[in-house]
Design an enzyme around this catalytic site. Structure first.
Site, PDB file in Angstrom:
ATOM      1  CG  HIS A 133       4.253   3.434   1.772  1.00  0.00           C
ATOM      2  ND1 HIS A 133       4.260   3.495   0.401  1.00  0.00           N
ATOM      3  CD2 HIS A 133       2.963   3.229   2.129  1.00  0.00           C
ATOM      4  CE1 HIS A 133       3.028   3.339  -0.049  1.00  0.00           C
ATOM      5  NE2 HIS A 133       2.220   3.184   0.975  1.00  0.00           N
TER       6      HIS A 133
ATOM      7  CD  GLU B 115       0.772   1.278   5.422  1.00  0.00           C
ATOM      8  OE1 GLU B 115      -0.214   0.858   4.781  1.00  0.00           O
ATOM      9  OE2 GLU B 115       1.186   2.450   5.330  1.00  0.00           O
ATOM     10  CG  HIS B 116       1.942  -1.743   0.748  1.00  0.00           C
ATOM     11  ND1 HIS B 116       1.244  -1.907  -0.420  1.00  0.00           N
ATOM     12  CD2 HIS B 116       1.940  -0.407   0.994  1.00  0.00           C
ATOM     13  CE1 HIS B 116       0.838  -0.732  -0.868  1.00  0.00           C
ATOM     14  NE2 HIS B 116       1.257   0.194  -0.030  1.00  0.00           N
TER      15      HIS B 116
ATOM     16  CD  GLU C 178       0.237   3.698  -2.414  1.00  0.00           C
ATOM     17  OE1 GLU C 178       0.038   4.400  -1.411  1.00  0.00           O
ATOM     18  OE2 GLU C 178       0.478   2.473  -2.355  1.00  0.00           O
TER      19      GLU C 178
END
Length: 479
Positions: A88, A91-92, A168
Site C-alpha cells: 500500500h 502504491e502511494h 490513514e
C-alpha cells in the site's frame, strides 16, 4: 473517488476474502428488469506482449471515453512479516515521480487531459487507473508505462508519505471500532495465510518501514509478466495493441519470483476474541472458513462455493431478506442490523461472514445465536424456489446495469485476470449461480457452519472520547 489518499480495497464484500467485486452482481439492486442493450456487447480480447505483460481490450463505443488500468498481481498477501503495509505504501509512492515526471505532476497531467485517476490496494492485487477522453489514451499510456518502469523518489519523500499512511491507519482503523475488531478477527482466523495481515499494515511495521523495503517490493513484483494493462471504452483493438507495444513493450522482461505455498491448516476448534474500543454499540461477527471457487471445470468445492454465495444472498441479498426479517423486525427483534457475506474467490482462503449489531437491551450472545439459528433453519427446512428466483432476478439486473459503466467493465476484466480466470468469467459466473439449486443451498448450510470452522469476534463498547478531534490526512502530502 479522487486520489486524495489511495484506496484500500476492503478484503471482502464488506470485510473478508478477496471477492469484494463479486461483483456488484450480488448487490441489493432493484429487481426491475433493465432495458436490454441495442446490440450484443463486443467481447474482450487478450494479448501477451513480448516481455510477458498481458493486454486486455474491451471496445465499447457508446461514449467517447476510455478507461486505462494497470493491474499488478501483487498485494498485501505478497508481503513478508515485518514489512506489512509495504504494498500500500508503494502504491502511494507510484505518484511520487520518475526522472521525467516530477513529484505530484502525474495527477495534474491526467486532469489537464480532462481525466481522473486513482489507485487501490487489496490483499490480492494493486491497481492504477485513469478515465479519460478516448482521444487521450496514448497520453495516459505513456504516463503509466513511465512510472511502472521508472518509478523514482527520494528517501525524504518516502518518509513524508509514510506519515500520511500512518495517519490513514489511525483514522480508518484505530479510530474506527468496527475496523479495529475486523482487523483483529482477520488476524485470529488465519494462522499461516498471509491474509492475517492488514492491508494498511501493522503500526509497528510502518514505524520501521524503510525506503529500501518499498524499493525492494517494487523491484520484485513490478515486472511485466506480473502485470496486465486493461483498456475499455471507445477504442480500436488494433490501435490499443499498437500503443501498448509502443509504450509498454520495450520494458525489459524479468522473471516473476516464485511464490511459496502458504496453506492454511485445518482449524480444530472454535476461536473467540473480544475487542474493547470506544463505541456506541456492541457488534458480533462470525467468520466461518469455507471453500474458494477455483475454476469453471466443476469440482465439489467450486460448486459449494457458488452455493454458499447464493446462501449469503438468501440471508441478506435484498431488502427484507431472511436476516432482516428474523433479527431486526417484529416482537422477537434482537438486532438493529444483520448481514451475511461470502468471499467467493481470491488468491487465499475465503470466509463466510455473519454479523449483527444488538438492539437496545439485547446482547451479542443473543445476536450470535439468532444468526446461527437462521443458517440452521435453512439446513433443516431448505429455501423456497421463489426465494431463489428473486435473488437470481436481482443478480441479472445488477449485472446488466453495472456493465453500463466502462470502468466496471475494465475492473471486472482486471480482477478476473488477477484470479487467473477467463475473460468471460463474469458471464460464466452468472450462469453458474443461476444454476444453483435449492437443494445445494440447503446442503452447504448444513456442511460449513460448525464450531471447528468458526471464529467469533465481539466488540465491547467503551466510553467515547468526547474531547477528541476528527483526524484528517495531511493535505500537503496528498497525491
Amino acid at each position: 473517488m479522487k486520489h486524495n489518499a489511495p484506496t484500500l480495497i476492503p478484503p471482502g464484500l464488506t470485510r473478508f476474502g478477496a471477492a469484494w467485486l463479486v461483483w456488484a452482481t450480488l448487490s441489493t439492486a432493484s429487481a426491475q428488469a433493465p432495458v436490454a442493450p441495442a446490440s450484443p456487447p463486443v467481447q474482450a480480447q487478450q494479448f501477451t506482449l513480448a516481455n510477458g505483460m498481458s493486454l486486455i481490450v474491451k471496445p465499447d463505443r457508446r461514449a467517447p471515453t476510455a478507461v486505462h488500468m494497470l493491474w499488478l498481481r501483487a498485494g498485501s498477501m505478497d508481503e513478508v512479516d515485518g514489512s506489512s503495509g509495504v504494498a500500500h505504501v508503494l502504491e502511494h509512492m507510484l505518484f511520487k515521480g520518475t526522472p521525467s515526471v516530477p513529484v505530484g505532476e502525474f495527477s495534474r497531467r491526467v486532469a489537464a487531459l480532462g481525466g481522473r485517476d486513482n489507485a487501490f490496494t487489496s490483499l490480492d492485487y494493486t491497481g492504477y487507473y485513469q478515465q479519460i477522453p478516448a482521444a487521450r489514451l496514448a497520453d495516459v499510456m505513456a504516463l503509466e508505462a513511465d512510472r511502472f518502469a521508472n518509478n523514482q523518489w527520494s528517501d525524504e519523500e518516502f518518509k513524508k508519505e509514510l506519515e500520511v499512511v500512518k495517519e490513514e491507519r489511525r483514522m480508518r482503523t484505530e479510530d474506527n471500532p468496527r475496523a479495529l475488531m475486523n482487523e483483529a478477527l482477520q488476524a485470529a482466523v488465519f494462522v499461516a495465510s498471509p491474509y492475517r495481515r492488514p492491508i494498511v499494515g501493522w503500526m509497528s511495521d510502518l514505524e520501521s518501514l524503510t525506503p529500501g523495503d518499498a524499493r525492494a517490493f517494487y523491484q520484485r513484483w513490478y515486472v511485466p509478466a506480473n502485470a496486465a494493462v486493461v483498456v475499455a471504452g471507445d477504442v480500436d483493438v488494433a490501435e490499443v495493441r499498437r500503443l501498448a507495444e509502443k509504450y509498454y513493450g520495450h520494458i525489459p522482461a524479468r522473471a516473476v519470483p516464485e511464490r511459496k505455498p502458504r496453506v492454511e491448516p485445518a482449524q480444530t476448534g472454535l476461536k473467540r476474541i473480544a475487542i474493547k474500543a470506544p463505541a456506541e454499540q456492541a457488534m458480533v461477527t462470525l467468520a466461518f472458513k469455507v471453500p474458494s471457487f477455483q475454476s469453471f471445470d466443476g469440482g465439489t468445492d467450486d460448486a459449494d462455493a457458488l452455493a454458499l454465495t447464493v446462501l449469503s444472498a438468501v440471508l441478506d441479498g435484498y431488502s427484507g431478506a431472511r436476516l432482516e426479517r428474523a433479527l431486526t423486525q417484529g416482537p422477537a427483534r434482537v438486532a438493529d442490523s444483520a448481514g451475511a457475506d461470502n468471499g467467493l474467490w481470491g488468491r487465499g482462503p475465503q470466509l463466510f461472514v455473519l454479523s449483527g449489531v444488538p438492539a437496545q437491551g439485547k446482547t451479542a450472545g443473543q445476536v450470535e445465536a439468532a444468526l446461527r439459528a437462521e443458517v440452521t433453519r435453512i439446513a433443516t427446512e431448505g429455501v423456497s424456489e421463489s426465494e431463489l428466483a428473486r435473488v437470481k432476478t436481482q443478480w441479472v439486473a445488477s449485472a446488466v446495469y453495472k456493465l453500463d459503466s466502462v470502468f466496471n467493465q475494465a475492473r471486472e476484466l482486471g480482477t478476473s485476470w488477477v484470479q487467473g480466470q477467463p475473460l468471460d468469467a463474469h458471464e460464466r459466473l452468472i450462469e453458474r449461480l443461476r444454476a444453483v439449486t435449492a437443494e445445494q443451498v440447503k446442503a452447504v448450510a448444513g456442511k460449513y457452519f460448525g464450531d471447528d470452522q468458526l471464529t467469533v469476534a465481539q466488540l465491547l463498547p467503551q466510553p467515547l472520547n468526547k474531547t477528541g478531534k476528527p483526524r484528517t490526512v495531511p493535505a500537503g502530502s496528498r497525491h
